[in-house]
Design a protein around this motif. Structure first.
Motif, PDB file in Angstrom:
ATOM      1  N   ILE A  88       4.350   4.561   6.467  1.00  0.00           N
ATOM      2  CA  ILE A  88       4.341   5.316   5.212  1.00  0.00           C
ATOM      3  C   ILE A  88       3.926   6.744   5.534  1.00  0.00           C
ATOM      4  CG2 ILE A  88       3.456   5.435   2.861  1.00  0.00           C
ATOM      5  CD1 ILE A  88       2.469   2.523   3.261  1.00  0.00           C
ATOM      6  N   LEU A  89       4.744   7.707   5.158  1.00  0.00           N
ATOM      7  CA  LEU A  89       4.448   9.117   5.399  1.00  0.00           C
ATOM      8  C   LEU A  89       4.080   9.753   4.059  1.00  0.00           C
ATOM      9  CD1 LEU A  89       7.485   9.933   7.759  1.00  0.00           C
ATOM     10  CD2 LEU A  89       5.283   8.858   8.321  1.00  0.00           C
ATOM     11  N   MET A  90       2.805   9.601   3.675  1.00  0.00           N
ATOM     12  CA  MET A  90       2.345  10.027   2.356  1.00  0.00           C
ATOM     13  C   MET A  90       1.863  11.478   2.381  1.00  0.00           C
ATOM     14  SD  MET A  90       1.981   9.201  -0.804  1.00  0.00           S
ATOM     15  CE  MET A  90       2.206   7.408  -0.755  1.00  0.00           C
ATOM     16  N   PRO A  91       2.514  12.357   1.615  1.00  0.00           N
ATOM     17  CA  PRO A  91       2.101  13.764   1.597  1.00  0.00           C
ATOM     18  C   PRO A  91       0.839  13.968   0.769  1.00  0.00           C
ATOM     19  CG  PRO A  91       3.913  13.402   0.077  1.00  0.00           C
ATOM     20  CD  PRO A  91       3.682  12.093   0.779  1.00  0.00           C
ATOM     21  N   PRO A  92       0.171  15.096   0.931  1.00  0.00           N
ATOM     22  CA  PRO A  92      -1.026  15.378   0.132  1.00  0.00           C
ATOM     23  C   PRO A  92      -0.675  15.684  -1.319  1.00  0.00           C
ATOM     24  CG  PRO A  92      -0.479  17.259   1.511  1.00  0.00           C
ATOM     25  CD  PRO A  92       0.453  16.160   1.913  1.00  0.00           C
ATOM     26  N   ASP A  93      -1.669  15.525  -2.182  1.00  0.00           N
ATOM     27  CA  ASP A  93      -1.573  15.916  -3.600  1.00  0.00           C
ATOM     28  C   ASP A  93      -0.540  15.136  -4.397  1.00  0.00           C
ATOM     29  OD1 ASP A  93      -3.575  17.923  -3.358  1.00  0.00           O
ATOM     30  OD2 ASP A  93      -2.105  19.280  -2.497  1.00  0.00           O
ATOM     31  N   GLU A  94      -0.102  13.991  -3.899  1.00  0.00           N
ATOM     32  CA  GLU A  94       0.876  13.174  -4.624  1.00  0.00           C
ATOM     33  C   GLU A  94       0.206  11.900  -5.127  1.00  0.00           C
ATOM     34  OE1 GLU A  94       3.866  13.658  -5.571  1.00  0.00           O
ATOM     35  OE2 GLU A  94       4.683  15.291  -4.352  1.00  0.00           O
ATOM     36  N   LEU A  95       0.314  11.650  -6.422  1.00  0.00           N
ATOM     37  CA  LEU A  95      -0.293  10.469  -7.012  1.00  0.00           C
ATOM     38  C   LEU A  95       0.401   9.194  -6.537  1.00  0.00           C
ATOM     39  CD1 LEU A  95      -0.892  11.395 -10.766  1.00  0.00           C
ATOM     40  CD2 LEU A  95      -2.627  10.905  -9.039  1.00  0.00           C
ATOM     41  N   HIS A  96      -0.398   8.193  -6.216  1.00  0.00           N
ATOM     42  CA  HIS A  96       0.118   6.888  -5.843  1.00  0.00           C
ATOM     43  C   HIS A  96      -1.000   5.858  -5.969  1.00  0.00           C
ATOM     44  CE1 HIS A  96      -1.737   8.536  -2.211  1.00  0.00           C
ATOM     45  NE2 HIS A  96      -1.870   7.297  -1.766  1.00  0.00           N
ATOM     46  N   ASP A  97      -0.634   4.598  -5.968  1.00  0.00           N
ATOM     47  CA  ASP A  97      -1.639   3.540  -5.947  1.00  0.00           C
ATOM     48  C   ASP A  97      -1.362   2.663  -4.734  1.00  0.00           C
ATOM     49  OD1 ASP A  97       0.594   2.092  -6.660  1.00  0.00           O
ATOM     50  OD2 ASP A  97      -0.082   1.628  -8.685  1.00  0.00           O
ATOM     51  N   GLY A  98      -1.934   1.479  -4.659  1.00  0.00           N
ATOM     52  CA  GLY A  98      -1.669   0.616  -3.516  1.00  0.00           C
ATOM     53  C   GLY A  98      -2.401  -0.711  -3.626  1.00  0.00           C
ATOM     54  N   ARG A  99      -1.686  -1.790  -3.314  1.00  0.00           N
ATOM     55  CA  ARG A  99      -2.287  -3.125  -3.348  1.00  0.00           C
ATOM     56  C   ARG A  99      -1.475  -4.056  -2.476  1.00  0.00           C
ATOM     57  NH1 ARG A  99      -0.980  -1.583  -7.989  1.00  0.00           N
ATOM     58  NH2 ARG A  99      -3.119  -1.731  -8.753  1.00  0.00           N
ATOM     59  N   ALA A 100      -2.080  -5.182  -2.122  1.00  0.00           N
ATOM     60  CA  ALA A 100      -1.382  -6.177  -1.322  1.00  0.00           C
ATOM     61  C   ALA A 100      -0.255  -6.792  -2.137  1.00  0.00           C
ATOM     62  CB  ALA A 100      -2.350  -7.255  -0.862  1.00  0.00           C
ATOM     63  N   ALA A 101       0.898  -6.958  -1.490  1.00  0.00           N
ATOM     64  CA  ALA A 101       2.035  -7.596  -2.156  1.00  0.00           C
ATOM     65  C   ALA A 101       1.936  -9.114  -2.084  1.00  0.00           C
ATOM     66  CB  ALA A 101       3.346  -7.121  -1.519  1.00  0.00           C
ATOM     67  N   LEU A 102       1.135  -9.620  -1.144  1.00  0.00           N
ATOM     68  CA  LEU A 102       0.998 -11.057  -0.930  1.00  0.00           C
ATOM     69  C   LEU A 102      -0.478 -11.453  -0.966  1.00  0.00           C
ATOM     70  CD1 LEU A 102       3.451 -11.279   2.115  1.00  0.00           C
ATOM     71  CD2 LEU A 102       3.995 -11.778  -0.279  1.00  0.00           C
ATOM     72  N   ASP A 103      -0.748 -12.707  -1.224  1.00  0.00           N
ATOM     73  CA  ASP A 103      -2.130 -13.174  -1.336  1.00  0.00           C
ATOM     74  C   ASP A 103      -2.912 -13.014  -0.034  1.00  0.00           C
ATOM     75  OD1 ASP A 103      -1.742 -13.865  -3.958  1.00  0.00           O
ATOM     76  OD2 ASP A 103      -1.322 -15.986  -3.546  1.00  0.00           O
ATOM     77  N   ARG A 104      -2.228 -13.040   1.087  1.00  0.00           N
ATOM     78  CA  ARG A 104      -2.936 -12.956   2.366  1.00  0.00           C
ATOM     79  C   ARG A 104      -3.347 -11.524   2.735  1.00  0.00           C
ATOM     80  NH1 ARG A 104       2.422 -14.284   3.944  1.00  0.00           N
ATOM     81  NH2 ARG A 104       3.485 -12.645   5.118  1.00  0.00           N
ATOM     82  N   GLY A 105      -3.052 -10.551   1.878  1.00  0.00           N
ATOM     83  CA  GLY A 105      -3.480  -9.179   2.119  1.00  0.00           C
ATOM     84  C   GLY A 105      -2.621  -8.452   3.141  1.00  0.00           C
ATOM     85  N   TYR A 106      -3.151  -7.346   3.635  1.00  0.00           N
ATOM     86  CA  TYR A 106      -2.401  -6.583   4.637  1.00  0.00           C
ATOM     87  C   TYR A 106      -3.369  -5.813   5.533  1.00  0.00           C
ATOM     88  CZ  TYR A 106      -3.156  -2.457   1.617  1.00  0.00           C
ATOM     89  OH  TYR A 106      -3.722  -1.444   0.872  1.00  0.00           O
TER      90      TYR A 106
END
Length: 268
Positions: A63-81
């Motif tokens: 993931i190439l996430m630039p600065p100052d950009e709104l986003h969230d994030g969570r595990a897609a599966l129960d086993r986490g990441y």
């Protein structure tokens, strides 16, 4: 009970930090970073919202996430990441790209990248820098070598967007807030700075940044506190420097953002 593990590491470059995380239950609410975050997905899958779209990233992807950009994030599966992250201040990448024109900034052509060779190279770089058993010269040189490959393949140079807010820009407003984080900042002074009424300021800010001024400032306080803690400042001093007058409230807000307490970050 799911247990999250998060480690933060400094490097020989003050503008470059490392994150190594195994998230089982922790979920990021909508937020932004002041730095570029280059995330390497080691195991599991993460889902996140970015610019109105839902994205999903799995093992071996970046993931190439630039600065100052709104986003969230969570595990897609129960086993986490499990993820490893390079947190890079924008000016460091700008130096790497050898920008020659004023107003140019670094950008990436893609948000999610699948490149097995580069992924392996960056995972190895992350491990070497986190282990801290390199020679001094290797610590200095290796980040440039590895991240230069990333920029050569997927980076680009763009003109810095000028997001206007009344008579000012978002960049000017951010600089003002960073210089006054220890103050009780009020809406009238921000509106006056931009030559807008209170209602105009709130409406224009939300339309531009897609977040309320209060929420934006709250995150800015956290981002700055992270930098100060990593620079070795004491937690109590940092809390006061970013506008908290109570250490307990600062610690609670910090852990909510990063998954660890300020004292845990300082010990790493």
């Amino acid at each position: 009970m799911p247990h999250d593990k998060v480690n933060y590491y400094a490097t020989a470059h003050q503008a470059l930090h490392l994150i190594e995380a195994d998230y089982q239950a922790f979920a990021f609410s909508r937020h932004y970073h002041l730095d570029f975050h280059i995330g390497l997905m080691i195991r599991g899958e993460q889902t996140f919202q970015f610019q109105g779209r839902q994205h999903r990233v799995g093992p071996g992807e970046m993931i190439l996430m630039p600065p100052d950009e709104l986003h969230d994030g969570r595990a897609a599966l129960d086993r986490g990441y499990q993820v490893r992250v390079f947190s890079i201040e924008p000016h460091w990448l700008s130096d790497l790209a050898d920008l020659k024109q004023n107003g140019e900034i670094i950008d990436f052509k893609r948000l999610i990248v699948s490149d097995p060779q580069l992924f392996s190279q960056l995972v190895n770089l992350h491990q070497l820098l986190a282990a801290d058993n390199l020679s001094a010269l290797a610590k200095d040189c290796l980040p440039f070598e590895g991240l230069n490959t990333l920029f050569d393949r997927f980076g680009s140079r763009i003109r810095k967007p000028n997001y206007a807010l009344g008579s000012r820009s978002i960049t000017t407003l951010k600089e003002y807030l960073l210089a006054n984080l220890d103050q009780a900042i009020r809406l009238p002074e921000l509106a006056k700075l931009c030559d807008l009424s209170l209602t105009q300021f709130q409406r224009h800010f939300k339309a531009t940044m897609h977040i309320s001024p209060h929420a934006w400032l709250a995150r800015l306080r956290m981002e700055q506190s992270f930098k100060l803690l990593k620079a070795g400042q004491y937690g109590t001093d940092v809390a006061h420097a970013v506008g908290f007058y109570d250490q307990a409230h600062f610690s609670k807000a910090f852990k909510s953002c990063y998954g660890i307490s300020p004292s845990q970050l300082q010990r790493r």
